[in-house]
Design a protein around this motif. Structure first.
Motif, short mmCIF file in Angstrom:
data_model
loop_
_atom_site.label_atom_id
_atom_site.label_comp_id
_atom_site.label_asym_id
_atom_site.label_seq_id
_atom_site.Cartn_x
_atom_site.Cartn_y
_atom_site.Cartn_z
N PRO A 195 1.58 16.36 5.39
CA PRO A 195 0.48 17.24 5.78
C PRO A 195 -0.32 16.60 6.91
O PRO A 195 -0.37 15.38 7.03
CB PRO A 195 -0.36 17.35 4.51
CG PRO A 195 -0.02 16.13 3.71
CD PRO A 195 1.40 15.78 4.07
N GLY A 196 -0.93 17.43 7.75
CA GLY A 196 -1.70 16.89 8.89
C GLY A 196 -0.75 16.32 9.92
O GLY A 196 0.19 16.98 10.35
N ILE A 197 -0.99 15.09 10.30
CA ILE A 197 -0.11 14.41 11.25
C ILE A 197 1.22 14.16 10.54
O ILE A 197 1.26 13.49 9.51
CB ILE A 197 -0.71 13.06 11.71
CG1 ILE A 197 -2.04 13.26 12.41
CG2 ILE A 197 0.27 12.33 12.62
CD1 ILE A 197 -2.77 11.96 12.69
N ASP A 198 2.32 14.70 11.09
CA ASP A 198 3.61 14.49 10.43
C ASP A 198 4.11 13.06 10.63
O ASP A 198 3.52 12.28 11.39
CB ASP A 198 4.64 15.53 10.88
CG ASP A 198 5.12 15.37 12.31
OD1 ASP A 198 4.93 14.30 12.91
OD2 ASP A 198 5.70 16.33 12.83
N GLY A 199 5.17 12.72 9.93
CA GLY A 199 5.68 11.36 9.97
C GLY A 199 6.17 10.91 11.33
O GLY A 199 6.05 9.74 11.69
N VAL A 200 6.72 11.83 12.11
CA VAL A 200 7.21 11.47 13.45
C VAL A 200 6.03 11.10 14.35
O VAL A 200 6.06 10.07 15.03
CB VAL A 200 8.05 12.62 14.05
CG1 VAL A 200 8.40 12.33 15.50
CG2 VAL A 200 9.31 12.84 13.23
N GLY B 29 0.81 -1.21 0.00
CA GLY B 29 0.00 0.00 0.00
C GLY B 29 0.84 1.26 0.00
O GLY B 29 2.03 1.23 0.29
N GLU B 30 0.18 2.36 -0.35
CA GLU B 30 0.81 3.68 -0.36
C GLU B 30 -0.14 4.69 0.26
O GLU B 30 -1.36 4.58 0.07
CB GLU B 30 1.15 4.13 -1.79
CG GLU B 30 2.17 3.28 -2.47
CD GLU B 30 2.53 3.79 -3.85
OE1 GLU B 30 2.20 4.95 -4.18
OE2 GLU B 30 3.16 3.03 -4.61
N ALA B 31 0.42 5.66 0.97
CA ALA B 31 -0.38 6.72 1.60
C ALA B 31 0.29 8.06 1.34
O ALA B 31 1.50 8.13 1.15
CB ALA B 31 -0.50 6.46 3.09
N GLU B 32 -0.53 9.12 1.37
CA GLU B 32 -0.05 10.49 1.13
C GLU B 32 0.03 11.33 2.40
O GLU B 32 0.51 12.44 2.35
CB GLU B 32 -0.97 11.20 0.14
CG GLU B 32 -1.02 10.56 -1.22
CD GLU B 32 -1.98 11.28 -2.15
OE1 GLU B 32 -2.55 12.33 -1.79
OE2 GLU B 32 -2.16 10.77 -3.27
N SER C 67 -1.70 6.85 6.61
CA SER C 67 -0.79 5.78 7.03
C SER C 67 -1.37 4.99 8.19
O SER C 67 -1.23 3.77 8.25
CB SER C 67 0.60 6.33 7.39
OG SER C 67 0.60 7.01 8.63
N LEU C 68 -2.03 5.68 9.11
CA LEU C 68 -2.64 5.00 10.26
C LEU C 68 -3.77 4.08 9.80
O LEU C 68 -3.88 2.94 10.26
CB LEU C 68 -3.17 6.03 11.27
CG LEU C 68 -2.12 6.97 11.87
CD1 LEU C 68 -2.80 8.02 12.74
CD2 LEU C 68 -1.07 6.21 12.64
N GLU C 69 -4.59 4.57 8.88
CA GLU C 69 -5.70 3.77 8.36
C GLU C 69 -5.18 2.55 7.59
O GLU C 69 -5.66 1.43 7.79
CB GLU C 69 -6.58 4.62 7.44
CG GLU C 69 -7.32 5.73 8.16
CD GLU C 69 -7.97 6.72 7.20
OE1 GLU C 69 -8.00 6.47 5.96
OE2 GLU C 69 -8.44 7.77 7.68
N LEU C 70 -4.20 2.78 6.71
CA LEU C 70 -3.66 1.68 5.91
C LEU C 70 -2.98 0.63 6.77
O LEU C 70 -3.13 -0.56 6.54
CB LEU C 70 -2.66 2.21 4.89
CG LEU C 70 -3.14 2.48 3.48
CD1 LEU C 70 -1.99 2.88 2.57
CD2 LEU C 70 -3.89 1.32 2.89
#
Length: 124
Positions: A60-65, A33-36, A41-44
């Motif tokens: 954007p939104g919740i950052d990767g950290v 899977g891929e997320a933007e 990422s949390l959902e996937l």
């Protein structure tokens, strides 16, 4: 050996394609899977239960950290942060991620090395 199931998270399509090309050419890894965004990422991750998440830091939104912290709350999956920023500018330890690879240095060997390193860490 079962393939390592990978989710790629980056808000820029060009970087997602580049990471996907590296994963595709690395034996033993498969993209599931891929997320933007961090939220995606949390959902996937909940839906697909990947073994490894390649997570851009600046999202954007919740950052990767923060997304990494949330994903690692239950102990899975292994997360590798990627960015164009210097590693010293990122709180890798506080993120729960197994490590950091600069986007410029990301390739099959760095992916393999990071995966092997992560699998030898306690709690992986």
């Amino acid at each position: 050996m079962t393939d390592v199931r990978v989710v790629i998270v980056d808000d820029q399509e060009a970087f997602r394609r580049a990471m996907a090309a590296v994963v595709d050419e690395t034996d033993g890894f498969v993209i599931v899977g891929e997320a933007e965004s961090g939220e995606q990422s949390l959902e996937l991750a909940a839906e697909l239960t990947p073994d490894l998440v390649l997570m851009d830091v600046n999202l954007p939104g919740i950052d990767g950290v923060e997304a990494s912290r949330r994903l690692r709350a239950d102990g899975r999956p292994v997360i590798v942060l990627l960015s164009t920023y210097d590693e010293s500018d990122i709180d890798v330890a506080g993120s729960g991620a197994s490590g950091y690879i600069s986007k410029a240095a990301f390739g099959s060997q760095s992916l393999l090395d990071m995966w092997r390193s992560a699998k030898t860490q306690p709690g992986s």
